[in-house]
Design a protein around this motif. Structure first.
Motif: not given
Length: 177
Positions: A122-127
């Motif tokens: 998953r994207t860095y931002q969503s994590a």
């Protein structure tokens, strides 16, 4: 001094944040490596942190000398000569242990959930959004933890592509629970 001065060719690697498939990610990495010149050292800048320091990978790696690479973070760990020293999985796991001691259980579980998101591509931002408000009184920043573990996972996928890849490190992370 930080980045070792040598004959490496320095390049910026295209963003991997929107790649959500391990095969696609492996293909991007291998296609990048396949166009390299023989007997040439490469340094790929792969992430930039909010403080301006960068995560970079160097090829060929020291051990396998094939598709392997070594991951560095500017000014994180230094050799006595002032050059960047590569962080090891144990350095990452030690920082997680510090976080576990300082965070309450549900906060630490949020951190592990964010790492799981990175594991799942998953994207860095969503994590990061899951943990951006957690206290961080000691150790590495959460931004660094997530971006570094992403490259640890990628390195494991490339090195052990026909085996467990990222699962080996992820199993060690889960042992910190």
């Amino acid at each position: 001094m930080t980045i070792r001065e040598d004959e490496s060719i320095e390049l910026n690697l295209t963003s991997i944040d929107n790649i959500t498939d391990r095969a696609e990610l492996g293909k991007l990495m291998l296609n990048t490596f396949i166009i390299e010149n023989c007997k040439t050292k490469y340094r790929y800048f792969v992430e930039t942190l909010i403080d301006g320091s960068r995560i970079y990978i160097e090829r060929p790696g020291r051990l396998n000398k094939g598709c392997d690479f070594v991951i560095y973070v500017e000014n994180l760990l230094l050799f006595r000569n002032g050059n960047d020293k590569y962080p090891k999985h144990d350095d990452f796991l030690d920082d997680l242990k510090i976080k576990k001691q300082l965070l309450i259980t549900n906060q630490y579980n949020l951190l592990l959930d964010a790492i799981h998101d990175i594991y799942q591509l998953r994207t860095y931002q969503s994590a990061f959004i899951k943990i951006k408000d957690l206290p961080n009184k000691q150790g590495w920043s959460y931004e660094l933890l997530l971006k570094l573990v992403r490259w640890f996972f990628i390195e494991q996928d490339i090195t052990y592509w026909s085996k467990s890849g990222r699962e080996m490190l992820y199993n060690e992370i889960k042992k910190t629970i």
